[in-house]
Design a protein around this motif. Structure first.
Motif, PDB file in Angstrom:
ATOM      1  N   SER A  13       0.812  -1.223   0.000  1.00 37.74           N
ATOM      2  CA  SER A  13       0.000   0.000   0.000  1.00 37.74           C
ATOM      3  C   SER A  13       0.843   1.269   0.000  1.00 37.74           C
ATOM      4  O   SER A  13       0.402   2.308  -0.512  1.00 37.74           O
ATOM      5  CB  SER A  13      -0.940   0.005   1.204  1.00 37.74           C
ATOM      6  N   ALA A  14       2.050   1.216   0.581  1.00 33.53           N
ATOM      7  CA  ALA A  14       2.903   2.409   0.628  1.00 33.53           C
ATOM      8  C   ALA A  14       3.470   2.696  -0.759  1.00 33.53           C
ATOM      9  O   ALA A  14       3.903   1.779  -1.471  1.00 33.53           O
ATOM     10  CB  ALA A  14       4.038   2.220   1.622  1.00 33.53           C
ATOM     11  N   ARG A  15       3.476   3.950  -1.146  1.00 30.48           N
ATOM     12  CA  ARG A  15       3.995   4.358  -2.446  1.00 30.48           C
ATOM     13  C   ARG A  15       5.260   5.192  -2.239  1.00 30.48           C
ATOM     14  O   ARG A  15       5.283   6.124  -1.433  1.00 30.48           O
ATOM     15  CB  ARG A  15       2.958   5.183  -3.207  1.00 30.48           C
ATOM     16  N   PHE A  16       6.323   4.868  -2.970  1.00 24.91           N
ATOM     17  CA  PHE A  16       7.574   5.614  -2.941  1.00 24.91           C
ATOM     18  C   PHE A  16       7.831   6.119  -4.357  1.00 24.91           C
ATOM     19  O   PHE A  16       7.867   5.330  -5.300  1.00 24.91           O
ATOM     20  CB  PHE A  16       8.734   4.716  -2.493  1.00 24.91           C
ATOM     21  N   SER A  17       8.034   7.421  -4.519  1.00 26.52           N
ATOM     22  CA  SER A  17       8.144   7.979  -5.867  1.00 26.52           C
ATOM     23  C   SER A  17       9.415   7.530  -6.589  1.00 26.52           C
ATOM     24  O   SER A  17       9.396   7.334  -7.808  1.00 26.52           O
ATOM     25  CB  SER A  17       8.099   9.512  -5.806  1.00 26.52           C
ATOM     26  N   ASP A  18      10.517   7.360  -5.857  1.00 27.42           N
ATOM     27  CA  ASP A  18      11.796   7.003  -6.488  1.00 27.42           C
ATOM     28  C   ASP A  18      12.205   5.553  -6.268  1.00 27.42           C
ATOM     29  O   ASP A  18      13.024   5.022  -7.017  1.00 27.42           O
ATOM     30  CB  ASP A  18      12.917   7.916  -5.971  1.00 27.42           C
TER      31      ASP A  18
END
Length: 398
Positions: free
Chosen positions: A350-355
């Motif tokens: 569920s966690a989103r990391f842009s890089d």
């Protein structure tokens, strides 16, 4: 298998946990890029056999918290098994365990012994009760923690407690230890030093539950009863053709709601402009909302509430959650092709990391599926591996 891209790529985790609390935490670390080696007894994690399965030892519940891991089946009571774990500890970044500390120390893998092997190790103990308290040696499961923390009393009442129908204590504590491990890794990056991290379930859930449930007991001496009245009064409302939750929140929100649905008299009757007065009337307010809700269909309510910006949601059945409009749009429930279990469905990270995106790189492993490969990587020869398997210090899936 793709190379890990998450923010914890390059971190090696030894996962000596079972059931839900520890495995949920280690899966999250794996989703975020860590290399996770799941160390299981030769009989396997007991969670493998809980719930429904196509093949024994690969239940849906087990697979839900054991992806992005490799499985090493090891008998830690045998000298060979201990030697394997000692060698793995020497190059690990994190050891995560929910074996009771005294039992692990008897095996030779308490914190002090592991620190001697690897001073940079983050040693994370997922315990039931803090080790400085009188319940330190007790076993703990979700029901035990819900009972002893006051959670069950808050869910039901002091006279008739009730369990939340979800293993909330395990999952909340699992996410808490993920944060604690990440913080300890940051500290190590700054200082070069490992440390012990302990996240006891009872203390964690007590803190979690105390935020709103202490009520008047948040003051010393108490200024009123414990509990948060709105939590007891909130409930689904029946529409003409289904169920809905709607939650006007601010004073302006409540005024707009009652004006729009044709009941402006409720604004003064329930004193909705003032948060304190509104709280005292919350039971009467919810009774009125129930009367009003039955006059429209769910779709009609959703259109109206969206237009006036009132928080709301129709109720989704757990069997249809993949079709919930928002979750479907973001691809929350994904279908994976497992080499032995066929198509399986899981919630993506569920966690989103842009890089550094989290991802599913490995399917949930069969018991001992990666034992041979892990031992070879640790420097054991083929003869060593064969000998340990023959003596039943190591188990494999083939």
């Amino acid at each position: 298998m793709s190379q890990p891209s998450g923010p914890l790529a390059g971190i090696k985790v030894l996962d000596i946990t079972s059931v839900l609390y520890g495995p949920y935490a280690s899966q999250t670390l794996g989703d975020w890029g860590a290399e996770v080696i799941k160390i299981e007894p030769l009989t396997g994690d007991t969670w493998r056999y809980s719930g429904q399965f196509r093949n024994r030892g690969m239940s849906g519940q087990f697979m839900a918290v054991n992806r992005n891991k490799r499985s090493l089946a090891l008998d830690l009571k045998q000298p060979d098994g201990k030697a394997v774990l000692q060698r793995l500890i020497a190059t690990a970044d994190v050891l995560l365990t929910n074996i009771r500390p005294a039992a692990l120390a008897r095996l030779g893998f308490g914190y002090d012994a592991c620190q001697q092997i690897n001073p940079r190790l983050v040693y994370a103990a997922a315990t039931g009760f803090g080790q400085d308290g009188p319940w330190a040696a007790r076993p703990a499961f979700d029901e035990v923690i819900q009972a002893s923390s006051g959670f069950a009393s808050a869910m039901g009442s002091d006279d008739e407690p009730a369990f939340v129908p979800s293993l909330v204590a395990d999952k909340i504590c699992g996410l808490t230890i993920v944060g604690a491990v990440s913080a300890a890794l940051l500290h190590r990056a700054r200082t070069g030093k490992g440390q012990m991290v302990e996240v006891p379930m009872l203390e964690t859930i007590t803190a979690f539950n105390s935020i709103e449930m202490l009520g008047g007991h948040a003051f010393d001496p108490p200024i009123g009863p414990a509990g948060y009245k709105r939590m007891k009064e909130r409930r689904p409302v029946r529409t003409r053709d289904g169920w809905l939750t709607m939650l006007p929140y601010s004073g302006d929100n409540w005024c707009t709601f009652f004006e729009t649905v044709g009941h402006p008299e409720c604004i003064e009757q329930f004193a909705v402009r003032d948060a304190v007065a509104r709280g005292k009337n919350i039971d009467r307010i919810y009774d009125k909302m129930a009367e009003i809700a039955i006059t429209r269909t769910t779709a009609e309510w959703e259109e109206l509430l969206l237009r006036i910006d009132v928080p709301h949601a129709a109720f989704a059945k757990i069997t249809e959650i993949a079709e919930q409009p928002h979750l479907k749009a973001v691809g929350m429930i994904t279908t994976l092709d497992h080499p032995s279990e066929g198509k399986i469905r899981q919630a993506r990270p569920s966690a989103r990391f842009s890089d550094t995106p989290a991802e599913i790189r490995r399917m949930p492993p069969r018991l001992g599926e990666h034992s041979r490969a892990i031992l070879r990587e640790a420097g054991f020869t083929e003869e060593d591996v064969a000998s340990m398997i023959e003596r039943k210090a190591v188990g494999t899936s083939s």
